[in-house]
Write a protein that holds these residues in place. Structure first.
Motif, PDB file in Angstrom:
ATOM      1  N   ARG A 125     -20.551   2.876  17.137  1.00  0.00           N
ATOM      2  CA  ARG A 125     -19.213   2.494  17.816  1.00  0.00           C
ATOM      3  C   ARG A 125     -19.105   3.518  18.901  1.00  0.00           C
ATOM      4  O   ARG A 125     -18.614   3.153  20.045  1.00  0.00           O
ATOM      5  CB  ARG A 125     -18.020   2.661  16.882  1.00  0.00           C
ATOM      6  CG  ARG A 125     -17.984   1.257  15.922  1.00  0.00           C
ATOM      7  CD  ARG A 125     -16.807   1.090  15.194  1.00  0.00           C
ATOM      8  NE  ARG A 125     -16.273   2.260  14.440  1.00  0.00           N
ATOM      9  CZ  ARG A 125     -16.531   2.555  13.236  1.00  0.00           C
ATOM     10  NH1 ARG A 125     -17.255   1.842  12.375  1.00  0.00           N
ATOM     11  NH2 ARG A 125     -16.151   3.597  12.412  1.00  0.00           N
ATOM     12  N   PHE A 126     -19.396   4.807  18.368  1.00  0.00           N
ATOM     13  CA  PHE A 126     -19.122   5.963  19.636  1.00  0.00           C
ATOM     14  C   PHE A 126     -20.074   5.523  20.970  1.00  0.00           C
ATOM     15  O   PHE A 126     -19.825   5.665  21.985  1.00  0.00           O
ATOM     16  CB  PHE A 126     -19.543   7.237  18.959  1.00  0.00           C
ATOM     17  CG  PHE A 126     -19.327   8.375  19.912  1.00  0.00           C
ATOM     18  CD1 PHE A 126     -17.977   8.574  20.321  1.00  0.00           C
ATOM     19  CD2 PHE A 126     -20.333   9.394  20.125  1.00  0.00           C
ATOM     20  CE1 PHE A 126     -17.893   9.718  21.392  1.00  0.00           C
ATOM     21  CE2 PHE A 126     -19.970  10.174  20.932  1.00  0.00           C
ATOM     22  CZ  PHE A 126     -18.859  10.722  21.393  1.00  0.00           C
ATOM     23  N   GLY A 127     -21.528   4.950  20.552  1.00  0.00           N
ATOM     24  CA  GLY A 127     -22.299   4.802  21.582  1.00  0.00           C
ATOM     25  C   GLY A 127     -21.784   3.743  22.326  1.00  0.00           C
ATOM     26  O   GLY A 127     -21.994   3.706  23.572  1.00  0.00           O
ATOM     27  N   VAL A 128     -21.341   2.769  21.862  1.00  0.00           N
ATOM     28  CA  VAL A 128     -20.737   1.723  22.568  1.00  0.00           C
ATOM     29  C   VAL A 128     -19.669   2.067  23.644  1.00  0.00           C
ATOM     30  O   VAL A 128     -19.665   1.750  24.745  1.00  0.00           O
ATOM     31  CB  VAL A 128     -20.193   0.358  21.755  1.00  0.00           C
ATOM     32  CG1 VAL A 128     -19.149  -0.704  22.607  1.00  0.00           C
ATOM     33  CG2 VAL A 128     -21.349  -0.107  20.998  1.00  0.00           C
ATOM     34  N   MET A 129     -18.750   2.967  23.171  1.00  0.00           N
ATOM     35  CA  MET A 129     -17.755   3.727  23.872  1.00  0.00           C
ATOM     36  C   MET A 129     -18.175   4.205  24.837  1.00  0.00           C
ATOM     37  O   MET A 129     -17.748   4.291  26.030  1.00  0.00           O
ATOM     38  CB  MET A 129     -16.806   4.321  22.849  1.00  0.00           C
ATOM     39  CG  MET A 129     -15.511   5.339  23.576  1.00  0.00           C
ATOM     40  SD  MET A 129     -14.727   6.390  22.524  1.00  0.00           S
ATOM     41  CE  MET A 129     -14.137   5.196  21.152  1.00  0.00           C
ATOM     42  N   ALA A 133     -17.845   4.109  28.890  1.00  0.00           N
ATOM     43  CA  ALA A 133     -17.144   5.344  29.767  1.00  0.00           C
ATOM     44  C   ALA A 133     -18.218   5.524  30.937  1.00  0.00           C
ATOM     45  O   ALA A 133     -17.829   5.972  32.010  1.00  0.00           O
ATOM     46  CB  ALA A 133     -16.929   6.504  28.766  1.00  0.00           C
ATOM     47  N   ARG A 134     -19.524   5.804  30.425  1.00  0.00           N
ATOM     48  CA  ARG A 134     -20.748   5.885  31.550  1.00  0.00           C
ATOM     49  C   ARG A 134     -20.604   4.971  32.567  1.00  0.00           C
ATOM     50  O   ARG A 134     -20.782   5.457  33.917  1.00  0.00           O
ATOM     51  CB  ARG A 134     -22.047   5.892  30.893  1.00  0.00           C
ATOM     52  CG  ARG A 134     -23.086   6.207  31.917  1.00  0.00           C
ATOM     53  CD  ARG A 134     -24.399   5.841  31.164  1.00  0.00           C
ATOM     54  NE  ARG A 134     -24.583   4.390  31.161  1.00  0.00           N
ATOM     55  CZ  ARG A 134     -25.459   3.954  30.298  1.00  0.00           C
ATOM     56  NH1 ARG A 134     -26.308   4.271  29.682  1.00  0.00           N
ATOM     57  NH2 ARG A 134     -25.197   2.268  30.203  1.00  0.00           N
ATOM     58  N   ASP A 135     -20.433   3.615  32.264  1.00  0.00           N
ATOM     59  CA  ASP A 135     -20.486   2.431  33.313  1.00  0.00           C
ATOM     60  C   ASP A 135     -19.135   2.482  34.066  1.00  0.00           C
ATOM     61  O   ASP A 135     -19.182   1.608  35.135  1.00  0.00           O
ATOM     62  CB  ASP A 135     -20.796   1.451  32.712  1.00  0.00           C
ATOM     63  CG  ASP A 135     -22.330   1.528  32.114  1.00  0.00           C
ATOM     64  OD1 ASP A 135     -22.992   2.523  32.406  1.00  0.00           O
ATOM     65  OD2 ASP A 135     -22.668   0.508  31.301  1.00  0.00           O
ATOM     66  N   GLU A 136     -18.064   2.885  33.467  1.00  0.00           N
ATOM     67  CA  GLU A 136     -16.697   2.687  34.324  1.00  0.00           C
ATOM     68  C   GLU A 136     -16.382   3.527  35.415  1.00  0.00           C
ATOM     69  O   GLU A 136     -16.862   4.645  35.535  1.00  0.00           O
ATOM     70  CB  GLU A 136     -15.520   2.939  33.183  1.00  0.00           C
ATOM     71  CG  GLU A 136     -14.482   2.814  33.734  1.00  0.00           C
ATOM     72  CD  GLU A 136     -13.918   1.336  34.280  1.00  0.00           C
ATOM     73  OE1 GLU A 136     -13.567   1.059  35.397  1.00  0.00           O
ATOM     74  OE2 GLU A 136     -14.279   0.554  33.279  1.00  0.00           O
ATOM     75  N   HIS A 137     -16.162   3.081  36.686  1.00  0.00           N
ATOM     76  CA  HIS A 137     -15.777   3.997  37.882  1.00  0.00           C
ATOM     77  C   HIS A 137     -14.592   3.784  37.911  1.00  0.00           C
ATOM     78  O   HIS A 137     -14.022   4.461  39.131  1.00  0.00           O
ATOM     79  CB  HIS A 137     -16.705   3.311  38.740  1.00  0.00           C
ATOM     80  CG  HIS A 137     -18.304   3.623  38.614  1.00  0.00           C
ATOM     81  ND1 HIS A 137     -18.608   4.908  38.731  1.00  0.00           N
ATOM     82  CD2 HIS A 137     -19.214   2.763  38.120  1.00  0.00           C
ATOM     83  CE1 HIS A 137     -20.027   4.787  38.360  1.00  0.00           C
ATOM     84  NE2 HIS A 137     -20.203   3.792  37.976  1.00  0.00           N
ATOM     85  N   GLU A 188     -28.534   9.358  25.225  1.00  0.00           N
ATOM     86  CA  GLU A 188     -29.911   9.209  24.828  1.00  0.00           C
ATOM     87  C   GLU A 188     -30.061  10.134  23.564  1.00  0.00           C
ATOM     88  O   GLU A 188     -31.202  10.012  22.969  1.00  0.00           O
ATOM     89  CB  GLU A 188     -30.527  10.233  26.061  1.00  0.00           C
ATOM     90  CG  GLU A 188     -30.712   9.346  27.279  1.00  0.00           C
ATOM     91  CD  GLU A 188     -31.588  10.173  28.337  1.00  0.00           C
ATOM     92  OE1 GLU A 188     -32.324  11.026  27.762  1.00  0.00           O
ATOM     93  OE2 GLU A 188     -31.715   9.547  29.364  1.00  0.00           O
ATOM     94  N   THR A 189     -29.365  11.059  23.340  1.00  0.00           N
ATOM     95  CA  THR A 189     -29.462  12.020  22.151  1.00  0.00           C
ATOM     96  C   THR A 189     -29.292  11.012  20.862  1.00  0.00           C
ATOM     97  O   THR A 189     -30.006  10.845  19.963  1.00  0.00           O
ATOM     98  CB  THR A 189     -28.282  12.880  21.990  1.00  0.00           C
ATOM     99  OG1 THR A 189     -28.500  13.882  22.679  1.00  0.00           O
ATOM    100  CG2 THR A 189     -28.551  13.921  20.628  1.00  0.00           C
ATOM    101  N   ILE A 190     -28.334  10.101  20.841  1.00  0.00           N
ATOM    102  CA  ILE A 190     -27.953   8.750  19.812  1.00  0.00           C
ATOM    103  C   ILE A 190     -29.319   7.975  19.764  1.00  0.00           C
ATOM    104  O   ILE A 190     -29.581   7.776  18.579  1.00  0.00           O
ATOM    105  CB  ILE A 190     -26.694   8.296  20.014  1.00  0.00           C
ATOM    106  CG1 ILE A 190     -25.603   8.853  19.930  1.00  0.00           C
ATOM    107  CG2 ILE A 190     -26.673   6.784  19.132  1.00  0.00           C
ATOM    108  CD1 ILE A 190     -24.435   8.468  20.390  1.00  0.00           C
ATOM    109  N   ALA A 191     -29.926   7.609  20.827  1.00  0.00           N
ATOM    110  CA  ALA A 191     -31.188   6.802  20.758  1.00  0.00           C
ATOM    111  C   ALA A 191     -32.049   7.548  20.102  1.00  0.00           C
ATOM    112  O   ALA A 191     -33.041   6.831  19.416  1.00  0.00           O
ATOM    113  CB  ALA A 191     -31.579   6.370  22.098  1.00  0.00           C
TER     114      ALA A 191
END
Length: 194
Positions: A125-129, A133-137, A188-191
């Motif tokens: 769930r954190f990865g989705v969040m 966040a990464r893609d939100e501008h 990337e760390t999660i992946a």
């Protein structure tokens, strides 16, 4: 490859470092971080990341104290600024926030305490969040996410990420790009954890 006492000290800890001004790759592998000595003609952090082909590569400025005080180094794209006179200890401290092994060890401890399934679900769930966040501008939308990202990041061992997003949630909107890079680094760390 960066040479000298700082690199020798940090390579013992398993860091793959590169001198951003010379070669942004370490052999065939992407580096864990890049160090850029602030000199005339030094490449920008954006250029170093592009050459290394790692968009979220932590790039640290090695600079005189007065440069660090006079410049908004985060706005310039650096993830940390380290006084060149304070090497290697200050460099090791600055890099500690970006060391994936420490974060992965925290996740392992959480699994031992709370169970693998529970932690895996939380991390997913954190990865989705983080992706959102990464893609939100939109800064207002990011501000709505920031405090939640900061809280969960701290719990899961993503220290730098948590601090950056907390500061963003408190109104430091100039940190948006740094916070997004930290989010990408955490993704990337999660992946890598699989």
């Amino acid at each position: 490859m960066l040479v000298g006492p700082a690199a020798a000290t940090l390579n013992v800890g398993g860091w793959r470092l590169c001198d951003g001004a010379a070669d942004p790759r370490v052999g065939a592998e992407a580096p864990d971080a890049a160090l850029v000595a602030i000199t005339p003609g030094a490449p920008s952090p954006t250029r170093v990341r592009a050459l290394a082909d790692v968009p979220c590569l932590p790039v640290l400025a090695l600079a005189p104290d007065d440069w660090i005080e006079r410049h908004d180094w985060r706005a310039l794209g650096y993830d940390a600024a380290v006084p060149a006179e304070a090497l290697p200890e200050a460099l090791a401290d600055a890099l500690a926030d970006w060391h994936r092994d420490a974060t992965l060890a925290t996740l392992d401890r959480l699994e031992a305490s709370f169970g693998a399934a529970e932690v895996a679900a939380l991390v997913e769930r954190f990865g989705v969040m983080l992706t959102a966040a990464r893609d939100e501008h939109d800064l207002a939308a990011l501000a709505d996410m920031a405090h939640r990202v900061a809280g969960i990041a701290g719990t899961l061992g993503f220290a730098a990420l948590g601090r950056l997003w907390l500061r963003f949630s408190e109104g430091e909107t100039g940190l948006a790009d740094s916070a997004r890079r930290a989010a990408a680094h955490a993704i990337e760390t999660i992946a890598r954890r699989g």
